[in-house]
Every structure is written in C-alpha cells, then in structure tokens.
Design an enzyme around this catalytic site. Sequence first.
Site, PDB file in Angstrom:
ATOM      1  N   THR A  20       0.798  -1.231   0.000  1.00 16.26           N
ATOM      2  CA  THR A  20       0.000   0.000   0.000  1.00 16.26           C
ATOM      3  C   THR A  20       0.831   1.282   0.000  1.00 16.26           C
ATOM      4  OG1 THR A  20      -0.198   0.022   2.418  1.00 16.26           O
ATOM      5  CG2 THR A  20      -1.893  -1.196   1.179  1.00 16.26           C
ATOM      6  N   TRP A  21       2.076   1.190  -0.438  1.00 18.95           N
ATOM      7  CA  TRP A  21       2.928   2.380  -0.449  1.00 18.95           C
ATOM      8  C   TRP A  21       2.280   3.514  -1.249  1.00 18.95           C
ATOM      9  CZ3 TRP A  21       8.651   2.314  -2.594  1.00 18.95           C
ATOM     10  CH2 TRP A  21       9.262   3.529  -2.318  1.00 18.95           C
ATOM     11  N   ASP A  52       0.223  -5.013   3.498  1.00 21.30           N
ATOM     12  CA  ASP A  52       1.479  -4.437   3.958  1.00 21.30           C
ATOM     13  C   ASP A  52       1.433  -2.919   3.848  1.00 21.30           C
ATOM     14  OD1 ASP A  52       4.509  -4.789   4.555  1.00 21.30           O
ATOM     15  OD2 ASP A  52       4.428  -3.439   2.831  1.00 21.30           O
ATOM     16  N   TYR A  57       4.770   5.600   4.551  1.00 20.00           N
ATOM     17  CA  TYR A  57       4.000   5.692   3.311  1.00 20.00           C
ATOM     18  C   TYR A  57       2.970   6.808   3.455  1.00 20.00           C
ATOM     19  CZ  TYR A  57       5.865   0.946   2.547  1.00 20.00           C
ATOM     20  OH  TYR A  57       6.679  -0.158   2.403  1.00 20.00           O
TER      21      TYR A  57
END
Length: 198
Positions: A20-21, A52, A57
């Site tokens: 999910t960056w 993740d 992020y």
Amino acid sequence: METLTLPGTDIVTSRIGLGTWAMGGRMWGGTDDPNAIRTIHAAIDRGVNLIDTAPAYGFGHSEEVVGKAVAQSDQRDKLVLATKAGLEWYDDDTLARNATAKRLEKELDDSLRRLRTDHIDLYQIHWPDPLVDLEETATAMARFHRAGKIRAIGVSNFSPSSATSFAARRHCTRCNRPTTCSSVISTARSCLTPRTTT
C-alpha cells in the site's frame, strides 16, 4: 488463493500480499482514498489477506486508509496486517532512520491507532539503523510481542547477515513466549528469499 504459515507462528497468510505504499500518496502524485479502499476490499474478496503498509507511506496516510478499509470490511480477524517502524519524518518532508526503543514505541502506538486495531500481526524494522545497537531494537520488539501488541517480529531492507544478527539477539533464548524467538529467526531467514518491494 494459496496460503502459507509464517514459520514459527500460527499466522496463516496468502502467498500474495497487497502493498500500500502508493496509497499513501507521497511521491506518487497524490492519492484517491475511495479507490484505494475499493482496491483493498477487492483484494480481500479475492482471498488476499496480507496487507502491507508503513508509517512512512504518506506520513501515516497509507495506514489510515488501510485502517478505514479494514474497519469497513469487518474482517479484521481474517487479515494479516504488516507494518513497519524505525523511520522518523520531519516538517521538511524528509525521513531519517531511528530504531531507538522510544521511537519504536511511539510508532507502534501511532500505527495501532491509525490501523484501528489492538495488535499488529507482523511488525518490522523498516531499515537497519547503524546508529542504534541492534540489542536495543530487538529488545524493544520482544517487549511489544510479550505485551500482545504484535504477533510476529520481522525486518525489511536488511542484508541477510544483518537479519541473522538481529534474530540472534541474546534475549531471544530467554523469552517467555517461544514464538518470539522463532518468529524473529524465521522472518530473518525469509529475507534470504525474494520479496516484494513496498
């Protein structure tokens, strides 16, 4: 969806995880939260249970989006939330490594709040911090595990030798919950195999 058990734990995870960056928006031209939430729900609907994320992020935004999506899905008990710690951000939009016990504890509490959960399934040191003794970092992580705030300990972006060194911290042989030791060691070994970049 194929699954595997994270070695040394009872955590069953899908072989495919959702990173999910980009959902954090930083460095990716912004974010579309409703679309990100739909993406998370679509992944869950297709059997992906590993999500993740990391505080870095989007300076916490990705965790907030994940937390909202997980709460809406009402499937927290079926999901494996993985997040990271050990990076500190500043007002000028820069990041620095900081794996001190004090920083890790603050990040853990902030992540739990943003993710809307009482525990994190896999808590990882995001980058090795050459200015902090691994013993301090590993001891803090083991303390969080004993407190039930995290279920497994891991590392990210560590070399295989650094991961092994982290796993070999002497406190692991004396911990009162055996999965702490095996989780650290197993996760360190997994750094030797290909991993996704998030």
